[in-house]
Design a protein around this motif. Structure first.
Motif, short mmCIF file in Angstrom:
data_model
loop_
_atom_site.label_atom_id
_atom_site.label_comp_id
_atom_site.label_asym_id
_atom_site.label_seq_id
_atom_site.Cartn_x
_atom_site.Cartn_y
_atom_site.Cartn_z
N ALA A 98 0.82 -1.21 0.00
CA ALA A 98 0.00 0.00 0.00
C ALA A 98 0.86 1.26 0.00
N LEU A 99 1.96 1.25 0.77
CA LEU A 99 2.83 2.42 0.82
C LEU A 99 3.53 2.65 -0.52
N ARG A 100 3.93 1.60 -1.17
CA ARG A 100 4.56 1.76 -2.49
C ARG A 100 3.58 2.39 -3.49
N GLU A 101 2.33 2.07 -3.29
CA GLU A 101 1.32 2.63 -4.20
C GLU A 101 1.02 4.09 -3.85
N ARG A 102 0.93 4.41 -2.58
CA ARG A 102 0.55 5.75 -2.16
C ARG A 102 1.73 6.73 -2.16
N LEU A 103 2.94 6.24 -1.96
CA LEU A 103 4.12 7.10 -1.91
C LEU A 103 5.16 6.61 -2.91
N PRO A 104 4.88 6.76 -4.19
CA PRO A 104 5.83 6.25 -5.20
C PRO A 104 7.15 7.01 -5.21
N GLU A 105 7.19 8.19 -4.65
CA GLU A 105 8.43 8.98 -4.66
C GLU A 105 9.46 8.45 -3.67
N HIS A 106 9.05 7.53 -2.78
CA HIS A 106 9.96 6.92 -1.81
C HIS A 106 10.11 5.43 -2.09
N THR A 107 11.24 4.90 -1.66
CA THR A 107 11.53 3.47 -1.86
C THR A 107 11.29 2.74 -0.54
N PHE A 108 10.46 1.70 -0.60
CA PHE A 108 10.15 0.90 0.59
C PHE A 108 10.76 -0.49 0.41
N VAL A 109 11.45 -0.96 1.41
CA VAL A 109 12.14 -2.25 1.33
C VAL A 109 11.81 -3.07 2.57
N GLU A 110 12.11 -4.35 2.46
CA GLU A 110 12.01 -5.25 3.62
C GLU A 110 13.40 -5.54 4.15
N SER A 111 13.47 -6.22 5.28
CA SER A 111 14.74 -6.37 6.00
C SER A 111 15.78 -7.15 5.20
N THR A 127 -6.99 -2.66 12.19
CA THR A 127 -7.88 -1.92 13.07
C THR A 127 -9.35 -2.14 12.70
N ASP A 128 -9.61 -2.59 11.48
CA ASP A 128 -11.00 -2.84 11.07
C ASP A 128 -11.58 -4.06 11.77
N ALA A 129 -10.74 -4.99 12.21
CA ALA A 129 -11.21 -6.24 12.80
C ALA A 129 -11.13 -6.24 14.33
N HIS A 130 -10.47 -5.25 14.91
CA HIS A 130 -10.29 -5.26 16.36
C HIS A 130 -10.65 -3.87 16.90
N ARG A 131 -11.73 -3.81 17.65
CA ARG A 131 -12.19 -2.53 18.16
C ARG A 131 -11.28 -1.97 19.25
N ASN A 132 -10.56 -2.83 19.93
CA ASN A 132 -9.70 -2.37 21.03
C ASN A 132 -8.30 -2.04 20.53
N TRP A 133 -8.16 -1.72 19.26
CA TRP A 133 -6.81 -1.47 18.73
C TRP A 133 -6.15 -0.28 19.38
N ASP A 181 -11.15 -6.39 5.40
CA ASP A 181 -12.09 -7.36 4.82
C ASP A 181 -13.23 -6.65 4.09
N ALA A 182 -13.56 -5.46 4.52
CA ALA A 182 -14.64 -4.70 3.86
C ALA A 182 -14.28 -3.22 3.91
N GLY A 183 -14.60 -2.51 2.82
CA GLY A 183 -14.34 -1.08 2.78
C GLY A 183 -12.98 -0.75 2.22
N GLU A 184 -12.67 0.53 2.20
CA GLU A 184 -11.42 1.01 1.65
C GLU A 184 -10.30 0.93 2.69
N PRO A 185 -9.06 0.76 2.22
CA PRO A 185 -7.92 0.79 3.16
C PRO A 185 -7.84 2.14 3.86
N ARG A 186 -7.43 2.09 5.14
CA ARG A 186 -7.29 3.32 5.92
C ARG A 186 -5.80 3.51 6.22
N LEU A 187 -5.15 4.35 5.37
CA LEU A 187 -3.72 4.59 5.50
C LEU A 187 -3.38 6.07 5.50
#
Length: 501
Positions: free
Chosen positions: A46-59, A106-112, A143-149
């Protein structure tokens, strides 16, 4: 515009000009990491899609000496952080100051929000550098609705645009590096990396010396015990053998006929010699077994044992016994002759002379027979006593042989044992000398490390204090806060390129 990296390096160089680089390469990337099943993959996509000007990598896309510009640490809203999760944060952000915490699902756990508050408190209590970490909630793949980022994207865009991020990241790299080097100097001076080896060497040394003393004592006791047992057993063997031969010879003497009297003396001498040989052979075998059991060389076989001197039986010195037997036999014969003569005297006149002659002959035969039987019985009694004397002499001789050979064997085995102890003692001494030499080497190395620590620690500590003052303000940050993880294995001291190693 002032270079933020150069500005951070100048803080350290002002204290120690020899330190010009923390040995870390900064990369303009954002590391997204987190525990398993926390939703890291969804967040990074999701971050790669929303922030294409930055490079996101894994460990796994970063090297051990590479530091990202920012770390996005992802945890699930299911439960707060665990100790392993905190250790993962330490490792991922070891050289990076900018850390953003994300609670996903956070969509699946109200106590987040409660989970996020617990994570914030737990991480802040772990080290002072985590007290200013910002936390946001997100749902990268609901699971339902739009991503919240939006909150996460906005926070990252704002923080990455801050010109002070590069300087603080460089300062953080310096903090981690300086703390690692200081800890390494302390560990080397304390001999922490050598303690296990030194403990092993000391234990080996004690085991060698203790085992040497115990082995020597056990062998000495075993030798004495075996020699005493051999002396008792061989003495009993010699005595029993002599008793057996005495019984055998006495039985032969009790059945001795006159024709065998001449050969009996030689037979006794032969049997005595056989007993001496049997006892000597038994001594050799027994002492050889003792030497084998003790792991020593068998004593050298001595010359054949001398034959015991056997005196002649006193059968010829019997004048009085002979005269007495003749008188008794003659009296017995005369009595028989008179009885026979009187038997024939009353029958007829012509038979009187014949009876006298017959009575004389019968008396003579009985006299000779009585004297011969008495002589034989006397000789048998003499031989019985003679056999007793001979076996007593034989027993004394073989017991003396046992005592002499056991004493000689004890001397020889003691000498062999002393030689063996000397060889083993030399081997143990060589091994102990090697251990002592290595222990001295470790002591010298520890002393040298202490000298290096005393020389290098003050400037390193001052540089670390200046870096922490820049990061956390005056008095901020504490040494040894548990947030530093050693990732490099550079040699101690300042290297030729000026890095803090």
């Amino acid at each position: 515009m002032t270079d933020p990296v150069a500005a951070a390096d100048a803080v350290v160089a002002a204290v120690d000009p020899g330190l010009s680089s923390p040995g870390v390469e900064s990369r303009d990337v954002v590391l997204v990491t987190g525990p398993w099943l926390a939703g890291t993959t969804s967040v990074i996509d999701a971050l790669r899609e929303r922030l294409p000007e930055h490079t996101f990598v894994e460990s796994d896309e970063l090297g051990p000496a590479e530091a990202p510009a920012a770390v996005v640490f992802v945890v699930s809203a299911i439960a707060p952080l665990t100790e392993s999760d905190c250790a993962l944060v330490d490792l991922a952000a070891n050289y990076t100051d900018l850390i953003v915490g994300v609670v996903t699902k956070t969509d699946a756990h109200r106590n987040w929000r409660d989970v996020m508050a617990a994570c914030r408190a737990q991480l802040a209590a772990r080290a002072p550098r985590y007290q200013h970490v910002q936390w946001v909630g997100a749902a990268a793949a609901p699971d339902a609705g739009e991503p919240r980022l939006d909150e996460l994207v906005g926070l990252l865009r704002e923080r990455l645009a801050d010109l002070d991020v590069a300087r603080r990241n460089r300062l953080r790299a310096w903090e981690a590096r300086l703390q690692t080097v200081i800890d390494r100097h302390h560990a080397d001076a304390a001999g922490a990396d050598r303690q296990a080896r030194v403990a092993t060497l000391r234990k080996s040394r004690n085991d060698i010396l203790g085992g040497r003393r115990l082995s020597k004592s056990e062998r000495t006791v075993a030798l004495r015990s075996q020699i005493e047992q051999a002396r008792l057993q061989l003495t009993d063997f010699a005595g029993n053998r002599c008793t057996s031969v005495r019984t055998e010879l006495q039985e032969d003497a009790s059945k001795m006929s006159r024709r065998r009297l001449a050969d009996f003396e030689q037979y006794v001498q032969t049997r005595a010699g056989e007993v001496v040989d049997e006892v000597d052979e038994g001594i050799t075998k027994h002492l050889g077994d003792v030497a084998t059991e003790l792991g020593l060389s068998a004593p050298a076989a001595p010359p054949p044992p001398p034959r015991p001197e056997v005196s002649q039986p006193p059968l010829k010195s019997r004048r009085l016994q002979t005269a007495l037997m003749i008188v008794v036999g003659a009296g017995f014969g005369v009595g028989v002759a008179l009885a026979v003569t009187r038997l024939f005297a009353g029958l007829a006149t012509g038979l009187t002379i014949a009876g006298l002659v017959a009575g004389g002959l019968v008396g003579l035969l009985l006299t000779v027979s009585a004297v011969g039987i008495r002589w034989l019985l006397h000789d048998r009694a003499v031989l019985d006593r003679w056999v007793t004397d001979v076996t007593a002499t034989l027993r004394s001789a073989v017991e003396e042989r046992v005592a002499t050979r056991v004493l000689a064997a004890e001397t020889a085995l003691t000498s062999d044992l002393a030689a063996l102890d000397e060889v083993e003692g030399a081997t143990a001494a060589d091994r102990v000398a090697e251990i002592d030499a290595e222990l001295r080497e470790h002591a010298v190395a520890t002393a040298k490390a202490s000298v290096v620590r005393d020389r290098r620690l003050p400037p390193l500590q001052r540089a670390l204090d200046e870096v922490r003052a820049e990061l956390y303000g005056p008095g901020g940050g504490e040494a040894g806060n548990g947030s530093d993880t050693t990732l490099s294995h550079e040699p101690l001291g300042s290297s030729s390129d000026g890095r803090a190693d």
